[in-house]
Write a protein that holds these residues in place. Structure first.
Motif, PDB file in Angstrom:
ATOM      1  N   ILE A 228     -18.324  25.776 -33.039  1.00 31.05           N
ATOM      2  CA  ILE A 228     -18.396  24.696 -34.019  1.00 31.05           C
ATOM      3  C   ILE A 228     -19.560  23.776 -33.656  1.00 31.05           C
ATOM      4  N   ARG A 229     -20.023  22.984 -34.662  1.00 29.87           N
ATOM      5  CA  ARG A 229     -21.164  22.094 -34.457  1.00 29.87           C
ATOM      6  C   ARG A 229     -20.841  20.691 -34.971  1.00 29.87           C
ATOM      7  N   PRO A 230     -21.207  19.643 -34.233  1.00 29.18           N
ATOM      8  CA  PRO A 230     -21.002  18.274 -34.716  1.00 29.18           C
ATOM      9  C   PRO A 230     -22.128  17.847 -35.646  1.00 29.18           C
ATOM     10  N   LEU A 231     -21.760  17.118 -36.712  1.00 23.28           N
ATOM     11  CA  LEU A 231     -22.736  16.598 -37.665  1.00 23.28           C
ATOM     12  C   LEU A 231     -22.876  15.085 -37.611  1.00 23.28           C
ATOM     13  N   ALA A 232     -21.775  14.379 -37.333  1.00 25.55           N
ATOM     14  CA  ALA A 232     -21.831  12.918 -37.334  1.00 25.55           C
ATOM     15  C   ALA A 232     -20.651  12.354 -36.559  1.00 25.55           C
ATOM     16  N   VAL A 233     -20.847  11.149 -36.017  1.00 25.99           N
ATOM     17  CA  VAL A 233     -19.823  10.421 -35.275  1.00 25.99           C
ATOM     18  C   VAL A 233     -19.377   9.239 -36.119  1.00 25.99           C
ATOM     19  N   LEU A 234     -18.063   8.921 -36.089  1.00 23.40           N
ATOM     20  CA  LEU A 234     -17.499   7.898 -36.964  1.00 23.40           C
ATOM     21  C   LEU A 234     -17.281   6.558 -36.280  1.00 23.40           C
ATOM     22  N   GLY A 235     -17.987   6.296 -35.204  1.00 26.78           N
ATOM     23  CA  GLY A 235     -17.894   5.006 -34.543  1.00 26.78           C
ATOM     24  C   GLY A 235     -19.109   4.149 -34.838  1.00 26.78           C
ATOM     25  N   PRO A 236     -19.129   2.916 -34.317  1.00 24.12           N
ATOM     26  CA  PRO A 236     -20.257   2.022 -34.581  1.00 24.12           C
ATOM     27  C   PRO A 236     -21.533   2.416 -33.847  1.00 24.12           C
ATOM     28  N   GLU A 237     -21.409   3.201 -32.770  1.00 20.49           N
ATOM     29  CA  GLU A 237     -22.560   3.622 -31.982  1.00 20.49           C
ATOM     30  C   GLU A 237     -22.456   5.107 -31.667  1.00 20.49           C
ATOM     31  N   ARG A 238     -23.593   5.708 -31.330  1.00 20.28           N
ATOM     32  CA  ARG A 238     -23.576   7.098 -30.901  1.00 20.28           C
ATOM     33  C   ARG A 238     -22.731   7.241 -29.638  1.00 20.28           C
ATOM     34  N   ALA A 239     -22.080   8.387 -29.529  1.00 17.86           N
ATOM     35  CA  ALA A 239     -21.264   8.645 -28.350  1.00 17.86           C
ATOM     36  C   ALA A 239     -22.146   9.090 -27.192  1.00 17.86           C
ATOM     37  N   ASP A 240     -21.854   8.588 -25.994  1.00 17.81           N
ATOM     38  CA  ASP A 240     -22.625   8.968 -24.807  1.00 17.81           C
ATOM     39  C   ASP A 240     -22.597  10.471 -24.594  1.00 17.81           C
ATOM     40  N   TYR A 241     -21.488  11.111 -24.958  1.00 18.81           N
ATOM     41  CA  TYR A 241     -21.341  12.538 -24.729  1.00 18.81           C
ATOM     42  C   TYR A 241     -21.919  13.381 -25.864  1.00 18.81           C
ATOM     43  N   LEU A 242     -22.374  12.731 -26.945  1.00 18.28           N
ATOM     44  CA  LEU A 242     -23.055  13.426 -28.045  1.00 18.28           C
ATOM     45  C   LEU A 242     -24.282  12.595 -28.449  1.00 18.28           C
ATOM     46  N   PRO A 243     -25.214  12.432 -27.538  1.00 18.04           N
ATOM     47  CA  PRO A 243     -26.318  11.492 -27.784  1.00 18.04           C
ATOM     48  C   PRO A 243     -27.232  11.880 -28.935  1.00 18.04           C
ATOM     49  N   ASP A 244     -27.257  13.146 -29.291  1.00 21.89           N
ATOM     50  CA  ASP A 244     -28.153  13.594 -30.359  1.00 21.89           C
ATOM     51  C   ASP A 244     -27.479  13.634 -31.730  1.00 21.89           C
TER      52      ASP A 244
END
Length: 332
Positions: A228-244
């Motif tokens: 699977i592949r991540p497309l977007a994070v739903l928090g106010p900032e990028r996640a440290d573990y998914l910086p890209d």
């Protein structure tokens, strides 16, 4: 308000709500109630399906509690209604500290605002935060959607045909997807499941186009394996573990910053303050325990600073103030 058409909720609501005034007792009776606590085994209700992040967190804390408190902790999965079925059962348990529940903040704050579920936030006492993490929109590795923009474009071109699974209809992530639809004209078709684990299974089986779980151990394992592949994070900032991986906010959806799952321990309202304090202390010890920290995937999901009962109650009430009108407009 809507009514849940669920037999489990109906059966829970047949029980009489325990009368309670405030978060707990005080004075000498409070101290007396805590003397020797716990005097019997503890039941921990987990309000989501086995195998999901709430279940993993609950069982890890239960094992730590057995060491911390010296009694057995029996875990019972009582799933349904985005965590509300198990939370309702907890709210109507004896307030003696011998029944607690592992649930999500949204199950005791947001869901009662938009559904009649047999309890309100006033019927429970938040003990503390166990883990928390922003939701992540993920697709299968062979998905035609390479970016969040691709997914949005497809949803707008084919209204309600692009499906996205969530761990319930009113989870923080599901609410943000519904807000994408109503506030930003992105008509994704939400498919609610009873937890992150079933939604992940559905994605891997080709039954939904995308999912929006927390980035728990099972999800991360599939991502690291290339399934699977991540497309977007739903928090106010990028996640440290998914910086890209971009946030929804930086992808043109500025207000969608509340898709964060906070996994918490709760007790029934009326539980004596001294017992709440003992549970809070035991929970802080549990999440800092080396074995429990590892089981909870602590490097990603355990906050650096422990959030206890008073602070957690304030955080939950602040979020209700921020989202109550939006929730009523979407679901009321």
């Amino acid at each position: 308000m809507k009514r849940l058409g669920m037999g489990a909720i109906a059966s829970v609501m047949t029980l009489a709500l325990a009368a309670c005034g405030g978060s707990g007792s005080s004075g000498s009776s409070d101290d007396a109630a805590a003397d020797g606590y716990p005097e019997d085994d503890i039941t921990m209700i987990v309000t989501y399906a086995a195998g999901g992040p709430t279940d993993i967190a609950g069982r890890a804390v239960a094992a730590a509690f057995e060491k911390e408190l010296g009694v057995s902790v029996v875990v019972e999965n009582v799933e349904g209604a985005s965590g509300a079925v198990g939370s309702a059962q907890l709210s109507q348990s004896q307030p003696d500290g011998l029944t607690v529940a592992m649930t999500t903040a949204s199950a005791v704050s947001r869901v009662p605002l938009i559904e009649e579920v047999g309890f309100t936030l006033d019927d429970v006492i938040p003990i503390g935060v166990v883990t928390e993490g922003a939701g992540v929109i993920l697709v299968p590795e062979d998905s035609p959607y390479e970016t969040i923009d691709d997914l949005v474009e497809a949803a707008r071109a084919n209204p309600n045909e692009v499906t996205i699974g969530a761990a319930g209809a009113q989870t923080p992530q599901a609410v943000e997807i519904e807000r994408m639809k109503s506030e930003y004209d992105v008509p994704l078709q939400l498919v609610p499941f009873q937890g992150d684990a079933p939604s992940l299974t559905a994605l891997l089986g080709g039954n939904v186009d995308a999912i929006v779980p927390s980035y728990n151990e099972a999800v991360r394992a599939q991502a690291e394996a290339g399934a699977i592949r991540p497309l977007a994070v739903l928090g106010p900032e990028r996640a440290d573990y998914l910086p890209d991986v971009p946030t929804l906010a930086e992808s043109g959806f500025e207000d969608l910053i509340y898709g964060i799952s906070t996994f918490i321990l709760i007790a029934p309202a009326g539980t004596p303050d001294a017992i709440v304090a003992k549970l809070e202390e035991a929970l802080e010890g549990a999440v800092k325990d080396e074995d429990t920290y590892a089981a909870l995937d602590g490097e990603i999901l355990v906050p650096e600073e422990f959030t206890g009962s008073d602070e957690l109650q304030t955080q939950i009430k602040d979020e209700i103030d921020a989202l109550e009108v939006v929730l009523q407009e979407l679901f009321g």
